[in-house]
Motif scaffolding. Structure first.
Motif, mmCIF file in Angstrom:
data_model
loop_
_atom_site.group_PDB
_atom_site.id
_atom_site.type_symbol
_atom_site.label_atom_id
_atom_site.label_comp_id
_atom_site.label_asym_id
_atom_site.label_seq_id
_atom_site.Cartn_x
_atom_site.Cartn_y
_atom_site.Cartn_z
ATOM 1 N N GLY A 170 0.614 -1.099 -0.056
ATOM 2 C CA GLY A 170 0.051 -0.003 0.085
ATOM 3 C C GLY A 170 0.766 1.288 0.151
ATOM 4 O O GLY A 170 0.156 2.385 0.149
ATOM 5 N N THR A 171 2.172 1.308 -0.057
ATOM 6 C CA THR A 171 3.028 2.516 -0.280
ATOM 7 C C THR A 171 3.741 2.528 -1.482
ATOM 8 O O THR A 171 3.601 1.372 -2.348
ATOM 9 C CB THR A 171 4.076 2.465 1.013
ATOM 10 O OG1 THR A 171 4.780 1.357 0.803
ATOM 11 C CG2 THR A 171 3.274 2.343 2.407
ATOM 12 N N SER A 172 4.322 3.809 -1.684
ATOM 13 C CA SER A 172 4.838 3.619 -3.071
ATOM 14 C C SER A 172 6.019 4.988 -3.117
ATOM 15 O O SER A 172 6.265 5.309 -1.863
ATOM 16 C CB SER A 172 3.696 4.245 -4.218
ATOM 17 O OG SER A 172 3.408 5.811 -3.611
ATOM 18 N N SER A 173 6.567 5.320 -3.958
ATOM 19 C CA SER A 173 7.518 6.417 -4.151
ATOM 20 C C SER A 173 7.244 7.558 -3.409
ATOM 21 O O SER A 173 8.115 8.213 -2.772
ATOM 22 C CB SER A 173 8.131 6.435 -5.521
ATOM 23 O OG SER A 173 6.947 6.954 -6.558
ATOM 24 N N LYS A 174 5.813 7.811 -3.551
ATOM 25 C CA LYS A 174 5.362 9.167 -3.139
ATOM 26 C C LYS A 174 5.392 9.125 -1.227
ATOM 27 O O LYS A 174 5.715 10.237 -0.967
ATOM 28 C CB LYS A 174 3.819 9.193 -3.628
ATOM 29 C CG LYS A 174 3.328 10.537 -2.877
ATOM 30 C CD LYS A 174 3.771 11.792 -3.451
ATOM 31 C CE LYS A 174 2.920 13.099 -3.532
ATOM 32 N NZ LYS A 174 2.032 13.168 -4.528
ATOM 33 N N ASP A 175 5.131 7.902 -0.998
ATOM 34 C CA ASP A 175 5.281 7.928 0.404
ATOM 35 C C ASP A 175 6.562 7.854 0.963
ATOM 36 O O ASP A 175 6.800 8.395 2.014
ATOM 37 C CB ASP A 175 4.290 6.507 0.943
ATOM 38 C CG ASP A 175 2.922 6.424 0.502
ATOM 39 O OD1 ASP A 175 2.191 7.262 1.017
ATOM 40 O OD2 ASP A 175 2.927 5.436 -0.385
ATOM 41 N N VAL A 176 7.554 7.329 0.149
ATOM 42 C CA VAL A 176 8.757 7.483 0.638
ATOM 43 C C VAL A 176 9.310 8.918 0.743
ATOM 44 O O VAL A 176 10.008 9.220 1.421
ATOM 45 C CB VAL A 176 9.836 6.811 -0.541
ATOM 46 C CG1 VAL A 176 11.222 7.092 -0.297
ATOM 47 C CG2 VAL A 176 9.623 5.163 -0.495
ATOM 48 N N MET A 177 8.928 9.578 -0.352
ATOM 49 C CA MET A 177 9.334 11.056 -0.213
ATOM 50 C C MET A 177 8.556 11.957 0.788
ATOM 51 O O MET A 177 9.468 12.640 1.303
ATOM 52 C CB MET A 177 9.141 11.612 -1.820
ATOM 53 C CG MET A 177 10.250 11.089 -2.817
ATOM 54 S SD MET A 177 11.972 11.013 -2.405
ATOM 55 C CE MET A 177 12.169 12.880 -2.163
ATOM 56 N N LEU A 178 7.513 11.731 0.993
ATOM 57 C CA LEU A 178 6.871 12.417 2.141
ATOM 58 C C LEU A 178 7.445 12.071 3.239
ATOM 59 O O LEU A 178 7.614 12.968 4.158
ATOM 60 C CB LEU A 178 5.282 12.232 1.911
ATOM 61 C CG LEU A 178 4.538 12.882 0.539
ATOM 62 C CD1 LEU A 178 2.870 12.434 0.543
ATOM 63 C CD2 LEU A 178 4.633 14.145 0.563
ATOM 64 N N LYS A 179 7.681 10.958 3.323
ATOM 65 C CA LYS A 179 8.325 10.568 4.932
ATOM 66 C C LYS A 179 9.612 11.293 4.897
ATOM 67 O O LYS A 179 10.020 11.931 6.020
ATOM 68 C CB LYS A 179 8.603 8.977 4.931
ATOM 69 C CG LYS A 179 9.084 8.601 5.917
ATOM 70 C CD LYS A 179 8.255 8.310 7.216
ATOM 71 C CE LYS A 179 9.136 7.642 8.510
ATOM 72 N NZ LYS A 179 9.646 8.563 9.264
ATOM 73 N N LEU A 180 10.399 11.366 3.886
ATOM 74 C CA LEU A 180 11.735 11.875 3.814
ATOM 75 C C LEU A 180 11.638 13.424 3.977
ATOM 76 O O LEU A 180 12.325 13.853 4.719
ATOM 77 C CB LEU A 180 12.373 11.564 2.573
ATOM 78 C CG LEU A 180 13.900 11.992 2.370
ATOM 79 C CD1 LEU A 180 14.636 11.297 3.363
ATOM 80 C CD2 LEU A 180 14.332 11.902 0.729
ATOM 81 N N ILE A 181 10.800 14.024 3.474
ATOM 82 C CA ILE A 181 10.338 15.519 3.484
ATOM 83 C C ILE A 181 10.105 15.684 4.988
ATOM 84 O O ILE A 181 10.561 16.842 5.537
ATOM 85 C CB ILE A 181 9.268 15.959 2.386
ATOM 86 C CG1 ILE A 181 10.074 15.680 1.064
ATOM 87 C CG2 ILE A 181 9.222 17.768 2.712
ATOM 88 C CD1 ILE A 181 8.955 15.932 0.094
ATOM 89 N N GLY A 182 9.283 15.047 5.507
ATOM 90 C CA GLY A 182 8.696 15.367 6.969
ATOM 91 C C GLY A 182 9.876 14.996 7.748
ATOM 92 O O GLY A 182 9.901 15.995 8.880
ATOM 93 N N ASP A 183 10.802 14.110 7.505
ATOM 94 C CA ASP A 183 11.733 13.947 8.430
ATOM 95 C C ASP A 183 12.952 15.018 8.243
ATOM 96 O O ASP A 183 13.330 15.611 9.311
ATOM 97 C CB ASP A 183 12.565 12.534 8.272
ATOM 98 C CG ASP A 183 11.483 11.332 8.947
ATOM 99 O OD1 ASP A 183 10.746 11.638 9.266
ATOM 100 O OD2 ASP A 183 11.935 10.164 8.366
#
Lengths: 419, 179
Positions: A170-183
């Motif tokens: 249920g996750t994708s490259s978009k979720d990876v990037m949002l997590k990274l930007i949040g961090d």
């Protein structure tokens, strides 16, 4: 000590044997992209009192952001570009039907590994998906490059982002990037070159690499990079660009990185960027249930063929919630053609989507705007206040799967409920 | 550039983005005066009125993040802003400032000390900012950027220094001009 990608590619484009982070060098970019801003470049050129171009083959113009024209002024600006392109023999000219500049130029085979590309758009970082250095500049700088062929650039320091896969369900490259930007926050990579490494990236499609590199801009990055490999070569080969037509540039085995970050995609959950900044990121369970008026599947971040297929996977055989608008704006004409051919287009239509012409659409406020107090869940890359209509409206950002699930329920919904 | 620039300041927080500085819907114009009417419009008319009577914009970190729109810098020029001082800038906004002739000064201490509605003065030559009775130094620009700023931006700089040289070069090497 070895060199990172950015140092090697900028040394090449500056004609120098060696450059170091922090150094300011004159770079000769291989391609200058201008979108809607093209008319401003032409007007600036007129002001400079010259019409001699350094190399028309390095100029690429795509009439996106507002397409087709909505007011006479824009129609006039676009006519100016069209006529200029003919007069100056600019072969890489793409008109209002083509789609979003970044995706159009990559699909056309104009972006190749080892190139330096400047564009009048901040998300020019996307060109790193094909192993090129892409970076955004103002329209005056594009005009300057048209005439002089060069521009000043500060050699960036580099950040290594290691993404371990495979990604959780249920996750994708978009979720990876949002997590990274949040961090890392919205200025976590300011002025830096962001290199993506790790087991997830090595097997990744060009479409997902585009999402990674596109969203690196929201960390403040100067550029982004994924190492070219067989997947890159085959993408280019299908577009009539054999390996003999470019020279790949790879980082050395032991470069100096100012920062190294690891993301474990195996334990990732869907992520949402909440209003009004892209780094206001929360795991989906904290915002699930938030009512939306509109869902937008679009933008250079997430309106590629694979993104539309992902949304259709959830929307197939379902209807969107009553009272919700689902706006789908494919990133390019080629993508429209592919979705028509394989039936994805019909699935979206039958679910209740309004499918627009290819282009920036609601992400540039070009249609699909919101009234006071409305809420949109968008697959785009920005949720700034006022970006889609009213200053008193809210934008949440998520993946295409989140968008589809949200459209069905009418509230922000975890896509894992449908998988 | 021995003269000090500055005056009354208006202060903003961190991560002020380009869509707030100048919303995308107004990018159909490149006229700084026209753009000035809509600068910071999402923040409301009170903020706009104070902006129009200020000479310096002070920001927190990552000022000007977001889009590559050059109008984010030129709209401030249209407002009568003489300089922007911030804890840090997004890179494209910084470039656009230099290239439109608007000094962008990165000075964390000065941005911190500045009080909304107070005065701030900058000595670009000495690399000093005066605010609230204190002086703070900042790293001066590299020579190449200084020349662009002094000429009033990238386009005036090219018109004045670079294009005449190219023309002269072509006059002396006719085979080059035929290419």
């Amino acid at each position: 000590m070895g060199k990172a990608f950015a140092e090697k590619v900028l040394a090449r484009a500056a004609g120098l044997s060696d450059v170091r982070p922090g150094e300011i060098v004159d770079v000769y970019p291989d391609l200058y992209m201008s979108h809607m801003a093209s008319w401003r470049c032409i007007r600036t050129l007129e002001k400079m009192g010259t019409d001699k171009l350094y190399d028309p083959e390095r100029i690429a113009m795509v009439m996106d952001h507002i397409s087709p024209a909505r007011i006479a002024k824009t129609a006039d600006d676009q006519r100016l570009c069209r006529e200029f392109a003919v007069r100056k023999g600019i072969n890489k000219f793409y008109d209002v039907e083509a789609g979003i500049a970044h995706v159009v130029l990559m699909e056309a085979g104009h972006i190749r590994p080892g190139m330096v590309v400047i564009g009048t758009d901040s998300h020019s970082t996307i060109y790193g998906a094909l192993g090129a250095l892409g970076t955004g500049v103002g329209f005056s700088e594009i005009t300057a490059a048209w005439v002089t062929g060069k521009l000043w650039m500060k050699v960036p320091e580099s950040i290594k982002v290691i993404i371990e896969g495979p990604l959780a369900r249920g996750t994708s490259s978009k979720d990876v990037m949002l997590k990274l930007i949040g961090d890392l926050t919205a200025d976590g990579a300011t002025y830096c070159s962001v290199e993506f490494h790790g087991s997830y990236v090595e097997r990744l499609s060009i479409s997902d690499r585009m999402t990674l590199c596109n969203l690196a801009m929201e960390l403040g990055a100067k550029n982004a990079f994924v190492r070219p490999d067989e997947i890159t070569r085959s993408y280019l080969g299908e577009r009539g660009v054999p390996p003999g037509q470019y020279t790949e540039i790879h980082p050395d085995p032991d470069p100096v990185y100012v920062k190294s970050v690891t993301i474990d995609g195996r334990s990732l959950v869907p992520q949402i960027a909440c209003p009004h900044t892209v780094d206001n990121v929360k795991p989906i369970d904290q915002v699930a249930g938030t009512k939306v008026n509109q869902v937008f599947v679009g933008s250079c971040a997430n309106a590629k063929y694979e993104d539309l297929v992902e949304a259709a996977r959830i929307l197939k055989g379902r209807k969107i919630a009553p009272g919700v608008r689902l706006l789908v704006s494919p990133a390019s004409k080629e993508i429209v053609a592919r979705t028509v051919k394989d039936g994805t287009y019909s699935i979206l239509l039958e679910a209740g989507a309004l499918i627009t012409n290819p282009g920036c659409s609601a992400c540039a406020g070009d249609g699909g705007v919101m009234a006071d107090g409305e809420v949109t869940l968008s697959t785009a890359n920005r949720n700034f206040q006022g970006r889609m209509g009213s200053y008193n409206a809210e934008i949440y950002l998520g993946s295409p799967a989140v968008a589809a699930a949200t459209a069905v329920r009418g509230v922000i919904t975890d896509p894992r409920e449908f998988l | 550039m021995t003269e000090k620039i500055g005056g009354r300041l208006i202060k903003f927080g961190d991560n002020v983005n380009t869509d707030v500085i100048i919303p995308g819907r107004y990018l159909v114009s490149i006229d700084p005066q026209e753009l000035a009417k809509h600068a910071f419009e999402p923040m409301g008319t009170e903020v706009q009125k104070r902006l129009w009577s200020s000479q310096v914009v002070v920001g927190g970190k990552n000022f000007g993040c977001g889009s590559a729109r050059e109008q984010a810098a030129s709209c401030l020029i249209g407002c009568g802003i003489k300089a922007v001082v911030a804890k840090s800038f997004s890179r494209v906004f910084f470039r656009n400032c230099i290239n439109t002739g608007l000094p962008a000064v990165e000075c964390s201490e000065a941005a911190e000390a500045a009080l909304d509605g107070g005065e701030l003065w900058i000595d670009l030559e000495q690399g000093m900012v005066e605010v609230q009775g204190e002086s703070f130094s900042f790293a001066s620009y590299p020579e190449s950027l200084k020349q662009i700023l002094e000429a009033g931006g990238l386009i005036p700089y090219l018109a004045k220094y670079v294009l005449p040289q190219q023309e002269a070069l072509k006059r002396h090497t006719p085979e080059l001009s035929r290419r």
